[in-house]
Scaffold this motif. Structure first.
Motif, short mmCIF file in Angstrom:
data_model
loop_
_atom_site.label_atom_id
_atom_site.label_comp_id
_atom_site.label_asym_id
_atom_site.label_seq_id
_atom_site.Cartn_x
_atom_site.Cartn_y
_atom_site.Cartn_z
N ALA A 1 -9.00 4.96 -1.24
CA ALA A 1 -7.99 5.05 -0.19
C ALA A 1 -7.18 3.77 -0.11
O ALA A 1 -7.71 2.67 -0.22
CB ALA A 1 -8.67 5.32 1.16
N SER A 2 -5.87 3.91 0.06
CA SER A 2 -4.95 2.80 0.28
C SER A 2 -5.09 1.65 -0.72
O SER A 2 -5.25 0.49 -0.34
CB SER A 2 -5.11 2.26 1.69
OG SER A 2 -4.86 3.26 2.62
N ARG B 1 -3.94 -1.29 -3.16
CA ARG B 1 -2.79 -2.20 -3.10
C ARG B 1 -2.09 -2.23 -4.45
O ARG B 1 -2.73 -2.16 -5.50
CB ARG B 1 -3.25 -3.59 -2.67
CG ARG B 1 -3.81 -3.57 -1.25
CD ARG B 1 -4.24 -4.92 -0.74
NE ARG B 1 -5.08 -5.62 -1.71
CZ ARG B 1 -5.06 -6.94 -1.89
NH1 ARG B 1 -4.29 -7.70 -1.16
NH2 ARG B 1 -5.84 -7.50 -2.78
N ARG C 1 10.67 2.92 0.31
CA ARG C 1 9.24 3.01 0.60
C ARG C 1 8.50 3.55 -0.62
O ARG C 1 8.97 4.49 -1.26
CB ARG C 1 9.01 3.92 1.80
CG ARG C 1 9.53 3.34 3.10
CD ARG C 1 9.28 4.31 4.22
NE ARG C 1 10.04 5.53 3.97
CZ ARG C 1 10.81 6.15 4.87
NH1 ARG C 1 10.91 5.69 6.09
NH2 ARG C 1 11.47 7.25 4.55
N ASP D 1 2.73 7.16 -3.54
CA ASP D 1 1.85 7.39 -4.68
C ASP D 1 1.58 8.89 -4.79
O ASP D 1 0.92 9.47 -3.93
CB ASP D 1 0.55 6.63 -4.52
CG ASP D 1 -0.20 6.49 -5.83
OD1 ASP D 1 0.07 7.28 -6.76
OD2 ASP D 1 -1.04 5.58 -5.93
N LYS E 1 2.17 4.94 0.21
CA LYS E 1 1.68 6.08 0.99
C LYS E 1 1.28 7.19 0.02
O LYS E 1 2.08 7.61 -0.81
CB LYS E 1 2.79 6.58 1.91
CG LYS E 1 2.40 7.79 2.71
CD LYS E 1 3.57 8.30 3.53
CE LYS E 1 3.17 9.59 4.23
NZ LYS E 1 4.33 10.19 4.89
N PRO E 2 0.04 7.68 0.12
CA PRO E 2 -0.36 8.79 -0.76
C PRO E 2 0.35 10.08 -0.34
O PRO E 2 0.54 10.34 0.85
CB PRO E 2 -1.86 8.90 -0.57
CG PRO E 2 -2.17 8.18 0.70
CD PRO E 2 -1.04 7.23 0.98
N CYS F 1 0.86 -1.19 0.00
CA CYS F 1 0.00 0.00 0.00
C CYS F 1 0.89 1.23 0.00
O CYS F 1 1.37 1.66 1.06
CB CYS F 1 -0.92 0.01 1.23
SG CYS F 1 -2.16 -1.27 1.20
#
Length: 149
Positions: free
Chosen positions: A98-99, A101, A88, A91, A27-28, A25
């Motif tokens: 949201a989140s 994958r 890491r 995005d 991180k935005p 996932c």
């Protein structure tokens, strides 16, 4: 429109499907580029390349965003994010969900982009989630619990 997969495509998407449980996932991150433009929705490949070009130690990572998954199909769409200096995933593209994958592509960027636009969005069968069960009913003792045949 009918899309035909060759043996290499089938092997590739079988491998991607096999790694769905390893999906990450990212991180935005809402970003503004040096020219004061914001990252644009639905332009993930350009957004990732632009962010990496202006951010030391960031590199674009191409792969597949899981849009949906049910008992029979994995629905994925081509997507790009960036990896920071620690690996890491981030995005930088505004997303409506949201989140989500993400399954990273294994291989070169050139190999990934050769799949596009032909395979930009793929629904892949989830064969291994189907369980087949054999029940021996010859003597009436192997049926479902409490049921005599």
């Amino acid at each position: 429109m009918t899309i035909t997969f060759d043996a290499d495509d089938v092997a590739y998407f079988d491998e991607v499907h096999g790694r769905r449980s390893e999906a990450l996932c990212p991180k935005p991150l809402q970003v503004v580029f040096r020219d004061d433009d914001a990252a644009r929705p639905n332009d993930c490949h350009a957004n990732a390349v632009r962010w990496a070009a202006q951010t030391p130690d960031a590199i674009p990572v191409h792969g597949w965003l899981i849009e949906a998954q049910d008992a029979f199909q994995l629905h994925i769409v081509a997507h790009s994010v960036v990896a920071d200096e620690h690996g890491r995933l981030i995005d930088v593209t505004p997303m409506p969900i949201a989140s989500p994958r993400f399954i990273p592509h294994r291989g070169t960027g050139d190999a990934f982009f050769r799949l596009l636009p032909r395979c930009n969005r793929v629904s892949w069968p989830v064969i291994d989630t189907l369980t087949f069960m054999t029940i021996d009913l010859d003597d009436g003792t192997h049926g479902p619990a409490g049921v005599q045949s």
